[in-house]
Structure formats: structure tokens, C-alpha cells
Write a protein that holds these residues in place. Structure first.
Motif, short mmCIF file in Angstrom:
data_model
loop_
_atom_site.label_atom_id
_atom_site.label_comp_id
_atom_site.label_asym_id
_atom_site.label_seq_id
_atom_site.Cartn_x
_atom_site.Cartn_y
_atom_site.Cartn_z
N SER A 90 0.83 -1.20 0.00
CA SER A 90 0.00 0.00 0.00
C SER A 90 0.86 1.25 0.00
N MET A 91 1.92 1.22 0.80
CA MET A 91 2.79 2.40 0.90
C MET A 91 3.60 2.59 -0.37
N VAL A 92 4.06 1.51 -0.98
CA VAL A 92 4.80 1.61 -2.24
C VAL A 92 3.90 2.22 -3.31
N LEU A 93 2.66 1.76 -3.38
CA LEU A 93 1.69 2.31 -4.33
C LEU A 93 1.47 3.79 -4.07
N ALA A 94 1.24 4.15 -2.81
CA ALA A 94 0.94 5.54 -2.46
C ALA A 94 2.12 6.46 -2.73
N VAL A 95 3.30 6.05 -2.31
CA VAL A 95 4.50 6.88 -2.50
C VAL A 95 4.82 7.05 -3.98
N THR A 96 4.67 5.97 -4.75
CA THR A 96 4.95 6.03 -6.19
C THR A 96 4.00 7.00 -6.89
N MET A 97 2.71 6.89 -6.58
CA MET A 97 1.74 7.77 -7.22
C MET A 97 1.86 9.21 -6.70
N HIS A 98 2.20 9.36 -5.43
CA HIS A 98 2.41 10.69 -4.87
C HIS A 98 3.58 11.41 -5.54
N ALA A 99 4.54 10.62 -6.01
CA ALA A 99 5.71 11.20 -6.69
C ALA A 99 5.39 11.64 -8.12
N GLY A 100 4.15 11.38 -8.58
CA GLY A 100 3.73 11.85 -9.89
C GLY A 100 3.58 10.78 -10.95
N TYR A 101 3.84 9.52 -10.59
CA TYR A 101 3.69 8.44 -11.55
C TYR A 101 2.22 8.03 -11.67
N VAL A 142 10.20 -6.75 9.16
CA VAL A 142 10.97 -6.10 8.10
C VAL A 142 10.06 -5.29 7.17
N ALA A 143 8.97 -5.91 6.72
CA ALA A 143 8.09 -5.25 5.75
C ALA A 143 7.48 -3.97 6.32
N ARG A 144 7.05 -4.02 7.57
CA ARG A 144 6.45 -2.81 8.15
C ARG A 144 7.51 -1.73 8.37
N SER A 145 8.72 -2.16 8.72
CA SER A 145 9.81 -1.19 8.87
C SER A 145 10.12 -0.52 7.54
N LEU A 146 10.14 -1.30 6.44
CA LEU A 146 10.39 -0.73 5.13
C LEU A 146 9.28 0.24 4.72
N ALA A 147 8.05 -0.05 5.12
CA ALA A 147 6.94 0.86 4.84
C ALA A 147 7.14 2.19 5.55
N MET A 148 7.65 2.13 6.78
CA MET A 148 7.94 3.37 7.53
C MET A 148 9.06 4.16 6.87
N VAL A 149 10.07 3.44 6.40
CA VAL A 149 11.19 4.11 5.73
C VAL A 149 10.73 4.78 4.44
N ALA A 150 9.90 4.07 3.67
CA ALA A 150 9.44 4.59 2.38
C ALA A 150 8.63 5.86 2.52
N GLY A 249 -8.56 5.85 0.85
CA GLY A 249 -8.13 7.16 0.37
C GLY A 249 -6.92 7.70 1.10
N ALA A 250 -6.28 6.88 1.90
CA ALA A 250 -5.07 7.29 2.63
C ALA A 250 -4.35 6.04 3.11
N VAL A 251 -3.05 6.16 3.34
CA VAL A 251 -2.25 5.04 3.83
C VAL A 251 -1.44 5.49 5.04
N THR A 252 -1.55 4.72 6.12
CA THR A 252 -0.72 4.94 7.29
C THR A 252 0.12 3.69 7.54
N THR A 253 1.13 3.83 8.36
CA THR A 253 2.04 2.70 8.59
C THR A 253 1.46 1.66 9.55
N ASN A 254 0.26 1.91 10.07
CA ASN A 254 -0.37 0.88 10.92
C ASN A 254 -1.47 0.13 10.18
N ILE A 255 -1.63 0.38 8.89
CA ILE A 255 -2.63 -0.35 8.11
C ILE A 255 -2.25 -1.82 8.05
#
Length: 332
Positions: A90-101, A142-150, A249-255
Motif C-alpha cells: 500500500s505504501m509503495v503504491l501511495a508513495v509512487t503515485m504521490h511522486a507523480g507516476y 521487516v516489511a512494516r519497517s520498510l513501509a515506515m522508511v518509504a 483514500g489514505a495510507v498509514t504505517t499501521n494499516i
């Protein structure tokens, strides 16, 4: 000859029907139906169109992941990382689209992330003989930590130029007013059921769960099948993450926090055996439905929501007890 063939087909159909009626999935389905009838009478709000719409939509996220989890459980494994994988995708999707992709790039990135995580889990388990519990428990962190980093541990709620497309993907109702997540769940369930029942891959999955050593001796590619199964499990979490992002419509790191327990519960309640060799796609849906009905009913009946874990845990124990009793009767 025609009469004999008809008799054979009829006998096979009766055998399948009796097998289904005696299965755990059937009785869980009866429990769901009875619970819905009771709540429809006991409350004024359960049978309303709005509440039923919410129930069917909410159950989809657990059900979609439970389909992938069922495959893992059939092989005798377990995947504790699915909640965190949902968060990461979810976070990868959100961050990628937020960056304009665009949404296509975002979805591809999320799916690619899920497959990569699943492949890592599968290789560690199948080729390096790590216990599934240990590997997936580590990946949970690991996965949740990477979501926080992203995301730098922030909420992402702007999805770039395709913002509205993503919201429509997860929150829309494109066909007969049925929520899109429900359509995705039905399609994936039909696909999973077909794979398990009618394909060689499905037979291999059951063979591994029934007796892995015997499967190896008969030429089943056990290791590659295991890797594929864990990739499918992660993929199901990634798909659920994409859909849930569009719905919320939003992504948080506790999803997705704690979601792995609900998913495992749905699969087990629906008839999957943690020892391996048993499980169905329909059972995963029924188990997820029972969990959602329990969750929904607590609020409608004025029961403290903290009791949810007790009811779900009790349902798991009853499901395992039912399976034990059935196995004892068969052994006698």
C-alpha cells in the motif's frame, strides 16, 4: 452402458454432496446464515442496505488474503507476514503515485514488491529449510519497517494525477451497484478454486501438504511449488493492499496491523487444516464472512468491541475441535 454411466455420475454427485454436508465449511456456512437471521430479527439495522453493503465490502480484504493463505496452509506452512506485506505494498503504491507516476506504474511497483517478498520467504523456506514461522515472523517486522522508511512514517493521502482513478478502483461500484472489492474477491475466489480443483499445480499443493516426502519421491517439484505458494500469498496481500488504499483514500504505517491473525483465523475456521493437506477457496470466504459478521454484530448488539478477539478465538478452537472429532471418527 448409458444406464451404468448415469448411475456412476449420480453416485459421484451424491458422494460430493454428502462430503460437503459433512465438511466443516458447510457447518460454518450454516452458522453464518443463522447468525444473519438472528441479527436481522434482533436488531433493526443489520439487514439494512447500508449495513449489508459495509459487511460485504469489509469482508473482502480479509477474504482476498485468506485465499492466498489457504494455499500456504494446505502445503503445511504458515505466513505471518501478510499484514505487513499489505502495508508495504500500500505504501509503495501511495508513495509512487504521490511522486507523480500514473496508477499503472504504482500498481506494478506494489505487485512487484509483493512478489519479491513472497519469493524471498519461499526461497528461505523451501531451499534453505528455514521454519515458515521464523521466516514470516521476521518478514512481518521487516516489511512494516520498510513501509515506515518509504513514507518517513507519515500519512500519504495525495496520489498524484491519477488520484481519482485509485479511489474509484477501491471505493467504486462499477457493476450493478456491487462494491468493486466484492467483485475482485469473487473473481479471485473462482480463480483459486479452479486452480485447486482442476490444475496440476493444485494437485501438487495438496500432495505436498498430505505427505511432502511421498510427493518428492513421486516427482513433485516441491521446492518450486512452495516458492510459488508463498509468492501467491504475498501477491494476495498486495492486491488487498491496493484495493484497500483506494477504499480508504489514505495510507498509514499501521494499516494491516494484526491482520495476519484474522486471515489465518478465516482460513482455519473455513476448514483449512494447519497440519496441511486440507482447504478450499470457498472455505476461506465463509470463514472471513463469519469473522466479519461477528465483528459487525458486537456493535449492533451493544457488546464491547474488546470481546471480538474472544469470539474469534473461540471460533478457531471450535473449528479445530470439529476437525479433530471428524478425524477420530474416520480413524475408527
Amino acid at each position: 452402458m448409458a444406464v451404468t454411466l448415469d448411475q456412476t455420475i449420480a453416485q459421484r454427485e451424491r458422494s460430493r454432496l454428502s462430503e460437503f454436508v459433512g465438511s466443516q465449511t458447510f457447518w460454518v456456512l450454516i452458522a453464518v446464515i443463522l447468525a444473519c437471521l438472528f441479527l436481522s430479527v434482533a436488531t433493526d439495522s443489520f439487514a439494512t442496505a447500508k449495513n449489508l453493503y459495509n459487511i460485504t465490502r469489509n469482508v473482502t480484504f480479509v477474504a482476498i488474503i485468506a485465499l492466498g493463505m489457504t494455499l500456504v496452509i494446505i502445503t503445511g506452512g504458515i505466513d505471518l507476514s501478510v499484514g505487513s506485506v499489505l502495508c508495504l505494498c500500500s505504501m509503495v503504491l501511495a508513495v509512487t503515485m504521490h511522486a507523480g507516476y500514473g496508477i499503472e506504474i504504482g500498481i506494478a511497483a506494489a505487485i512487484g514488491t509483493a512478489l519479491l517478498v513472497g519469493a524471498f520467504n519461499g526461497v528461505m523456506i523451501a531451499y534453505l529449510d528455514f521454519p515458515p514461522f521464523v521466516v514470516t515472523l521476521g518478514m512481518l517486522s521487516v516489511a512494516r519497517s520498510l513501509a515506515m522508511v518509504a513514507s518517513n512514517n507519515t500519512v500519504v493521502f495525495q496520489f498524484g494525477p491519477d488520484h481519482d482513478k485509485l479511489l474509484a478502483l477501491g471505493g467504486g461500484a462499477w457493476f450493478l451497484g456491487i462494491a468493486n472489492p466484492v467483485l475482485y474477491m469473487v473473481i479471485l475466489a473462482l480463480l483459486t478454486g479452479f486452480v485447486l480443483r482442476w490444475t496440476r499445480f493444485g494437485r501438487y499443493i495438496f500432495a505436498i501438504g498430505g505427505n511432502e516426502h511421498a510427493a518428492t519421491l513421486t516427482g513433485v517439484p516441491v521446492r518450486s511449488i512452495k516458492v510459488a505458494v508463498y509468492m501467491i500469498s504475498a501477491l494476495s496481500a498486495g492486491i488487498a493492499g491496493i484495493v484497500q488504499t483506494g477504499w480508504l483514500g489514505a495510507v498509514t504505517t499501521n494499516i494491516g496491523a494484526g491482520m495476519e491473525l484474522q486471515v489465518i483465523a478465516a482460513a482455519v475456521i473455513g476448514g483449512a487444516n494447519l497440519a496441511g493437506g486440507v482447504g478450499t477457496a470457498f472455505g476461506a470466504l465463509v470463514g472471513a464472512a463469519l469473522i466479519e459478521v461477528i465483528r459487525n454484530s458486537l456493535g449492533l448488539l451493544g457488546i464491547n468491541a474488546f470481546w471480538q478477539g474472544t469470539f474469534i478465538g473461540g471460533a478457531i478452537v471450535l473449528a479445530v475441535l470439529f476437525d479433530r472429532i471428524r478425524n477420530l471418527r474416520q480413524s475408527e
